[in-house]
Structures are given as C-alpha cells and as structure tokens.
Design a protein around this motif. Structure first.
Motif, short mmCIF file in Angstrom:
data_model
loop_
_atom_site.label_atom_id
_atom_site.label_comp_id
_atom_site.label_asym_id
_atom_site.label_seq_id
_atom_site.Cartn_x
_atom_site.Cartn_y
_atom_site.Cartn_z
N PHE A 43 0.82 -1.21 0.00
CA PHE A 43 0.00 0.00 0.00
C PHE A 43 0.86 1.26 0.00
CE2 PHE A 43 -2.49 3.23 2.38
CZ PHE A 43 -3.52 3.38 1.46
N LEU A 44 1.91 1.26 0.83
CA LEU A 44 2.78 2.43 0.92
C LEU A 44 3.59 2.62 -0.36
CD1 LEU A 44 4.06 2.17 4.61
CD2 LEU A 44 2.34 3.73 3.68
N GLU A 45 3.91 1.52 -1.04
CA GLU A 45 4.64 1.63 -2.31
C GLU A 45 3.80 2.36 -3.36
OE1 GLU A 45 7.49 -2.37 -2.18
OE2 GLU A 45 5.52 -2.41 -3.17
N VAL A 46 2.51 2.07 -3.38
CA VAL A 46 1.62 2.76 -4.32
C VAL A 46 1.52 4.23 -3.94
CG1 VAL A 46 -0.70 2.87 -5.30
CG2 VAL A 46 0.31 0.65 -4.76
N LEU A 47 1.29 4.52 -2.65
CA LEU A 47 1.17 5.91 -2.21
C LEU A 47 2.42 6.71 -2.52
CD1 LEU A 47 -0.62 5.73 1.27
CD2 LEU A 47 -1.59 6.29 -0.96
N ALA A 48 3.59 6.09 -2.37
CA ALA A 48 4.84 6.80 -2.65
C ALA A 48 4.92 7.21 -4.11
CB ALA A 48 6.02 5.90 -2.28
N ARG A 49 4.36 6.40 -5.00
CA ARG A 49 4.38 6.72 -6.42
C ARG A 49 3.39 7.83 -6.77
NH1 ARG A 49 8.37 6.31 -8.99
NH2 ARG A 49 7.16 6.33 -10.92
N LEU A 50 2.36 8.01 -5.95
CA LEU A 50 1.33 9.01 -6.23
C LEU A 50 1.71 10.40 -5.76
CD1 LEU A 50 -1.93 7.05 -5.28
CD2 LEU A 50 -0.59 6.98 -7.39
N ALA A 51 2.75 10.50 -4.94
CA ALA A 51 3.17 11.80 -4.39
C ALA A 51 4.60 12.07 -4.83
CB ALA A 51 3.05 11.79 -2.87
N PRO A 52 4.80 12.64 -6.01
CA PRO A 52 6.16 12.82 -6.55
C PRO A 52 6.87 14.05 -5.99
CG PRO A 52 4.55 13.65 -8.11
CD PRO A 52 3.76 13.11 -6.93
N PHE A 53 7.08 14.06 -4.67
CA PHE A 53 7.70 15.23 -4.04
C PHE A 53 9.15 15.42 -4.48
CE2 PHE A 53 4.44 14.16 -0.71
CZ PHE A 53 3.63 15.25 -0.98
N GLU A 54 9.78 14.32 -4.93
CA GLU A 54 11.18 14.45 -5.35
C GLU A 54 11.33 15.27 -6.63
OE1 GLU A 54 9.44 11.04 -7.53
OE2 GLU A 54 9.41 11.71 -5.43
N ARG A 55 10.25 15.49 -7.35
CA ARG A 55 10.33 16.27 -8.59
C ARG A 55 10.43 17.77 -8.31
NH1 ARG A 55 5.53 13.56 -12.27
NH2 ARG A 55 6.28 11.40 -12.21
N GLY A 56 10.13 18.17 -7.11
CA GLY A 56 10.21 19.59 -6.78
C GLY A 56 8.86 20.28 -6.78
N LEU A 57 8.89 21.56 -6.49
CA LEU A 57 7.66 22.34 -6.31
C LEU A 57 6.87 22.47 -7.60
CD1 LEU A 57 5.98 24.07 -4.37
CD2 LEU A 57 7.43 26.02 -4.97
N TYR A 58 7.55 22.59 -8.72
CA TYR A 58 6.88 22.73 -10.02
C TYR A 58 7.85 22.33 -11.13
CZ TYR A 58 9.54 27.08 -9.76
OH TYR A 58 10.54 27.99 -9.60
N GLU A 59 7.28 22.11 -12.31
CA GLU A 59 8.09 21.81 -13.48
C GLU A 59 7.71 22.78 -14.60
OE1 GLU A 59 8.11 17.70 -14.72
OE2 GLU A 59 7.92 17.01 -12.66
N ASP A 60 8.66 23.11 -15.44
CA ASP A 60 8.43 24.01 -16.56
C ASP A 60 7.84 25.34 -16.09
OD1 ASP A 60 9.45 22.17 -18.40
OD2 ASP A 60 7.52 21.16 -18.57
N TYR A 61 7.16 26.03 -16.99
CA TYR A 61 6.60 27.34 -16.67
C TYR A 61 5.08 27.23 -16.57
CZ TYR A 61 11.04 29.72 -17.13
OH TYR A 61 12.34 30.14 -16.94
N VAL A 62 4.61 26.72 -15.43
CA VAL A 62 3.18 26.57 -15.21
C VAL A 62 2.64 27.85 -14.58
CG1 VAL A 62 3.59 25.47 -12.98
CG2 VAL A 62 1.41 25.12 -14.12
N ALA A 63 1.45 28.26 -15.00
CA ALA A 63 0.91 29.57 -14.57
C ALA A 63 0.22 29.48 -13.22
CB ALA A 63 -0.07 30.09 -15.63
N ASN A 64 0.96 29.02 -12.20
CA ASN A 64 0.41 29.01 -10.84
C ASN A 64 1.22 29.96 -9.95
OD1 ASN A 64 2.76 27.58 -10.26
ND2 ASN A 64 1.71 26.06 -9.00
#
Length: 514
Positions: A282-303
């Motif tokens: 269960f935790l292995e699936v949850l870890a894949r759903l929360a990609p915190f290692e990618r950082g706060l944002y990617e590319d130039y998203v308008a947020n």
C-alpha cells in the motif's frame, strides 16, 4: 377540483423524473448524436498530428509512458506494478497514478498485444513507434472517450435538463457542443497523448448524479475518478462540503454520512484490493502518487509558486518539507470559503461554482502542478457555460494559451490553431444564444486588449529568438499573463458563489423541504 389539480401535478412530476424519455421525445437524442459524431471526427483529425516525445529518445514522452505502463501491467504480476525491480525500473516511466489507471493500462495492453505483440513486449518494446503501434495507441484514447466521457456528458445533460428545465433544446445542444468540443481536453488527450477523458468523465458522471439526487452513486463515481488520477482531488473539497451540507439538513445526519462513507470505503477497497493485504504494498503505491522528489513545479506553469519564483526563489530558500506545508496551507485556506458556503447553503448551482473554486485553489497553490492541470478548472466551467459564457470563454482562451509552449514542443501548432479557431466559431455560432454576454465599455476594451496581446505573444514566441541571457523569457511572459487571468477568474467565481441565487432548481427546492 383539488383532486384533479393534485393528479395533474403528479403526472408532471412523473414525466420530469423520466428525463431519459423526455430527452428522446423532445428531440435531444439527435443533436447529441450529431455533436458527438462531429466531436469524434475532430478527435480523429487531431490524432493525425505528432504526440509528446515523438522520436525523442531515450525516454520519449507521455506517449511512451502510457505504452510502457501497458507493457508492465500485462507482463508482471499485479503486486509488482508499483515495485522497483530488475523487471520494472521505476526510473523509466514507472507507474505514478492510482490502481484504476493500472487496470486501464492492462486492458489496453491486452488489446495491443492481440494485434501487435512486439509493441508491448517486456524490455524490447521500449520506444516502439511503428505505424500500427501508434494507430492502436490512438484508438485506445478514442475508445476511452467513447466508453466513458461521452456517456458521462449525456448523463449530465439529462440531469441538468431536469434540474434546470427552463433551458430549451437549443441551449442544451450548445452546452453539449461546449463540453464535447473543449479544445484543451481534445489536444491534450488526442494530441499530446493522455487519458484525462476517463477521470474527467467519471467526475462528470458524479456531478450528474449529484444533480439527479443520487448521492450514493455520486460517491462511487467520484471515488473511481480519484482511483484513476489523484489530480481528481482538485474537486474533493467541493464534493465533500456539498454532500456534508446536504446531510446536515436531513433528519438523521449521522446515518446519511455513514451511508456515503461506506460507499466511498467500499469503492476504494474494491479498486485497491490487491494492495490492501500488505502495508508495504500500500505504501509503495502511495509513494508513487506523491512525486515530491520532482520539486515544487516543473516548466513554466501559470500558478502562484512558479510565477512568484521570478522574485522569490522558493526552491533555494526553503526545504521540500516546508514547501509541502506552505502548499497545503495555501490550498486549504483558499478552498475554505467555498466549502463554508456549501456547508451552510448547499445548492446545485453553488456546487458547480464550488467545483471551479476548489480546482482553482489546487491549480494555483498545490505542490507539483503541470500545465495540463488547467483541464480541471475548465471542466466545471464548461458545465456552467449557460450561466457563465464569458467565464468559460476566457478560461478556455488562456487555459489553451498557457499550454502553448508545451504544445509547440510537441509540434502541435497546426492542431492548436485549428482547435482555437473552431472553439471561437462554435462559441459565436449564429442562432439562439443561451444568454447575452453583457459587458461594460471599459471591461470590453480590457478584454479585447488582452486578447490582442495574447495574439501578439503567439507570433513573437514563434518568430523572435529570445536573448541568450534569458532563453525562457517568452515562456515567463506567457506564464505571467495567464496567471493574472486565472487569479481574476478565481476571485470572480468565489465572489459569485457567495451571491444569493435568484432561481433555485427543483432539486434544490426539494432539498430544503426535507
């Protein structure tokens, strides 16, 4: 006389309940069929264009990610789908969506294997881009649209026509066209290549169930949407607050809430069953759903985070843990006013505005937002188009514009321009308008000026080379312009939700009598 009157009322109520019969009898079946066929043709035309990562080795793009998930799911046991191993390298497009997406990938993988086994063979199929393979992959998206999104939209039209009977055939046909021919959804799913039509279709079905007073069905559909893509959580505050507000007005609130909770838990358990027998799985699936290692944002998203990073270097100043906390607080606090309104005074129209507001909160302030996430605020805005045509037009315009750099990288400029033009042609099509868009002279001038500026930015982005010192200058300008519009629209929809509605639907009136 009283008996006759009572009998007449009963007959009307019976006919109103049988809305499926009403739609066919009133001639809405044919418009829906024609609009659906045209929408399918548009999707087929867009699918002839390139896709994300076409020919871009070694990792390609979203097309390869979806194909690789099919490869993994049909060749490995269920318990190995989210687990890193010699047979499943999670660094190479590992599954990062909930189990319902994995099951969908398995079904599509079986389809591809029956026609072209080498396209989903373990290891050797990586980067597979044969003509037949691409054709089969495109058909999986189109079939998902046909089997999930189109029926869900029809269900919504049925529910909407019952909840708001003042709308005639012309208005409902226009509503169908705006939902089914949303350019952003079409170009992302059938151009860039994804399956948003499934999670969004399940969400539309859940919304339709709410309008039809089928709350248990709504919970089941929305739980399935969450189990397909975790981004469906953008709508969770609106669903939670609206259903809670309804339950609190019942004679036995605890019993009503318990029934809804059991449906949610039961649906989750059904979808997640293979991963519930082990805490580790269960935790292995949850870890894949929360990609915190990618950082706060990617590319130039308008947020908010990406836009303000021009002045405040969030990633350098704060740790990932702190940024997660900031995002959580900002998202929940901006969702809270909309939730409070629905808990205090739940209504169908307020619920639709609440969906726009909660999804805007997540898009603007949550952790790891993508350009494609603008599809989520766009969905409820399209459902509100008869009430808020200008809101939908403006959000579609800048939502599509915000994805322009991404779509340029995918070589989808021709499809982008064609869908942009088609949207405006349909939006301003001659005939009976749902309601006239009123605008003051200063606001009209401001909107025209912004529209012209966005047109100029398109030309500049395609023709002018940015300075070497600022290679992403034009992406940043597009991001700033779109972010400013999203903030203004979010303020407007939050304000509009708190305004008392002049008319309430028949379902809303019934709710107040319970």
């Amino acid at each position: 006389m009283e008996k006759k009157r009572g009998k007449k009322v009963n007959i009307v109520e019976k006919n109103d309940d049988n809305t499926w019969w009403w739609l066919l009898k009133k001639g809405l079946g044919a418009p829906f069929l024609c609009i659906s066929l045209f929408a399918i043709l548009v999707r087929l035309a867009v699918s002839l264009h390139p896709y994300s990562g076409a020919g871009d080795s070694p990792k390609f793009g979203d097309f390869e990610a979806q194909r690789h998930w099919m490869e993994i799911t049909i060749n490995l046991p269920v318990k190995e789908w989210y687990r890193n191993s010699t047979l499943n390298d999670l660094q190479y497009w590992g599954l990062d969506y909930p189990p319902l997406t994995a099951y969908q990938s398995y079904i599509h993988g079986v389809f591809l294997k029956s026609f072209l086994p080498e396209s989903v063979a373990l290891f050797t199929s990586r980067g597979h881009e044969s003509y037949l393979g691409k054709l089969l992959m495109r058909w999986t998206v189109l079939s998902s649209d046909l089997l999930v999104f189109l029926p869900a939209v029809f269900y919504f039209i049925v529910a909407y026509s019952s909840a708001y009977p003042r709308n005639g055939k012309n208005e409902l046909a226009w509503l169908m066209a705006m939902i089914l021919l949303n350019p952003c959804l079409i170009i992302i799913d059938h151009g860039h290549f994804q399956y948003n039509c499934i999670s969004l279709g399940l969400t539309v079905a859940a919304i339709a169930a709410i309008l039809s007073d089928k709350e248990l069905v709504a919970c089941a559909f929305f739980t399935l949407a969450l189990s397909h893509k975790q981004m469906s959580a953008y709508f969770a505050p609106a669903f939670f607050s609206h259903l809670l507000g309804r339950c609190l007005r019942r004679r036995n609130p605890f019993l009503e809430l318990s029934k809804l909770g059991l449906v949610v838990i039961g649906t989750f358990a059904l979808v997640w069953w293979p991963y519930l027998n082990s805490k580790q799985a269960f935790l292995e699936v949850l870890a894949r759903l929360a990609p915190f290692e990618r950082g706060l944002y990617e590319d130039y998203v308008a947020n908010f985070w990406c836009t303000t990073s021009i002045l405040i270097k969030w990633k350098n100043l704060f740790s990932t843990h702190s940024l997660k906390l900031f995002c959580l607080v900002a998202t929940l606090s901006t969702s809270l006013p909309s939730m409070i309104q629905q808990i205090r005074d739940p209504s169908n129209q307020g619920f639709l505005y609440g969906l726009v507001n909660s999804s805007f909160s997540f898009y603007l302030f949550s952790f790891q937002v993508h350009e494609k996430s603008i599809l989520l605020p766009l969905l409820p805005a399209s459902l509100l188009v008869l009430e808020e045509p200008l809101l939908f037009r403006w959000l579609t315009h800048f939502g599509l514009f915000s994805m322009f750099p991404l779509l340029c990288r995918d070589q989808l400029i021709l499809a982008y321009v064609a869908l942009f033009a088609l949207f405006y042609l349909l939006f301003h099509a001659p005939g009976k308008r749902p309601r006239k868009i009123k605008s003051s002279a200063p606001r009209s001038f401001f909107l025209k000026l912004l529209g012209f500026c966005s047109f100029v930015l398109h030309i500049v982005y395609l023709t002018v080379r940015p300075p070497e010192r600022y290679p992403f200058l034009f992406e940043a300008i597009i991001m700033l312009v779109c972010f400013s519009q999203f903030v203004l629209l979010a303020i407007y929809t939050n304000t509009k939700q708190w305004k008392p509605q002049k008319q309430s639907s028949s379902i809303d009136r019934q709710k107040k009598l319970l």
